[in-house]
Design a protein around this motif. Structure first.
Motif, PDB file in Angstrom:
ATOM      1  N   LEU A 191      17.020   3.041  11.552  1.00  0.00           N
ATOM      2  CA  LEU A 191      18.230   2.241  11.917  1.00  0.00           C
ATOM      3  C   LEU A 191      17.794   0.826  11.434  1.00  0.00           C
ATOM      4  N   ASN A 192      16.477   0.400  11.830  1.00  0.00           N
ATOM      5  CA  ASN A 192      16.115  -0.786  11.432  1.00  0.00           C
ATOM      6  C   ASN A 192      16.217  -1.255   9.866  1.00  0.00           C
ATOM      7  N   ALA A 193      16.141  -0.288   9.246  1.00  0.00           N
ATOM      8  CA  ALA A 193      15.867  -0.527   7.644  1.00  0.00           C
ATOM      9  C   ALA A 193      17.335  -0.982   7.428  1.00  0.00           C
ATOM     10  N   VAL A 238       8.378   5.855   6.617  1.00  0.00           N
ATOM     11  CA  VAL A 238       6.885   5.848   6.212  1.00  0.00           C
ATOM     12  C   VAL A 238       5.949   4.820   6.838  1.00  0.00           C
ATOM     13  N   HIS A 239       6.627   3.585   6.791  1.00  0.00           N
ATOM     14  CA  HIS A 239       5.948   2.594   7.445  1.00  0.00           C
ATOM     15  C   HIS A 239       5.822   3.006   8.810  1.00  0.00           C
ATOM     16  N   ALA A 282      10.101   6.097  17.474  1.00  0.00           N
ATOM     17  CA  ALA A 282       9.634   5.203  16.291  1.00  0.00           C
ATOM     18  C   ALA A 282      10.629   5.420  15.229  1.00  0.00           C
ATOM     19  N   VAL A 283      10.123   6.740  14.588  1.00  0.00           N
ATOM     20  CA  VAL A 283      10.898   6.972  13.345  1.00  0.00           C
ATOM     21  C   VAL A 283      12.377   6.805  13.238  1.00  0.00           C
ATOM     22  N   ILE A 325       0.961  -1.299   0.029  1.00  0.00           N
ATOM     23  CA  ILE A 325       0.112   0.010  -0.012  1.00  0.00           C
ATOM     24  C   ILE A 325       1.037   1.045  -0.061  1.00  0.00           C
ATOM     25  N   LEU A 326       1.989   1.029   1.040  1.00  0.00           N
ATOM     26  CA  LEU A 326       2.589   2.458   0.950  1.00  0.00           C
ATOM     27  C   LEU A 326       3.360   2.876  -0.403  1.00  0.00           C
ATOM     28  N   ARG A 327       3.995   1.726  -1.006  1.00  0.00           N
ATOM     29  CA  ARG A 327       4.606   1.877  -2.113  1.00  0.00           C
ATOM     30  C   ARG A 327       3.840   2.293  -3.399  1.00  0.00           C
TER      31      ARG A 327
END
Length: 204
Positions: free
Chosen positions: A194-196, A42-43, A188-189, A15-17
């Protein structure tokens, strides 16, 4: 090791893409790691405006960071909420350390800035810093850049006082960094950014 992605997350990304393609078509032209950071931000926020707000370094900087993370470079977080959001990696966060209050009182700085100093003593040069809450911690890092010598700074503090200015100072410092222009951001952002990069170690 392969990371298992839940069907809900798969649907969310689809959806976000689609929505990014419709509202910010230039996002599709980002190189792989830069796009991975943007999409996870964004997620985490459900805010497509990050496509225009986020400031990413050259892809080579992100590639270097992924390699450094794979080699076990320390990760330092400014507050516990950021640390809690970072998966697949233990972080250094000294915000609850009684010594942070002592350093803050002695040096006339905030506890967040003092906690960063304590964590840096343990981390040494080359750590990755994730700042999602405290602009004063980001100012501390920028002002003491020669002491911290970070591999990457994910500087995404949120707020109305000092957030925009600290992120601007980060960009002007020349340090390798991910930041954003507005006062948006948050734990959270910052953790998501970093998680990415951490997820690149195990695949998606």
């Amino acid at each position: 090791m392969t990371r298992t992605v839940h069907p809900i997350e798969q649907e969310s990304y689809a959806i976000l893409r689609r929505e990014l393609a419709a509202s910010h078509p230039d996002a599709a032209a980002l190189p792989p790691l830069g796009r991975a950071v943007l999409e996870r931000v964004v997620h985490a926020s459900a805010d497509l405006d990050y496509a225009a707000d986020l400031v990413l370094p050259d892809e080579s900087v992100l590639e270097h960071t992924v390699a450094a993370l794979r080699a076990g470079v320390p990760v330092v977080a400014d507050v516990a909420m950021v640390a809690a959001g970072i998966t697949r990696r233990q972080t250094l966060c000294r915000i609850t350390d009684p010594g942070a209050a002592e350093v803050a009182a002695e040096a006339g700085i905030t506890r967040s800035a003092a906690a960063l100093r304590l964590a840096a003593e343990e981390a040494g040069p080359g750590a990755v810093y994730v700042i999602g809450c405290a602009p004063t911690a980001l100012f501390e890092l920028v002002d003491g850049a020669a002491r911290y010598r970070p591999s990457l700074v994910l500087g995404l503090p949120v707020g109305f006082v000092g957030a925009v200015e600290s992120k601007q100072a980060l960009r002007e410092s020349g340090l390798p960094a991910v930041s954003n222009r507005s006062g948006k951001g948050g734990s959270a952002v910052a953790a998501a950014a970093l998680n990415a990069l951490l997820y690149q170690e195990v695949g998606r």
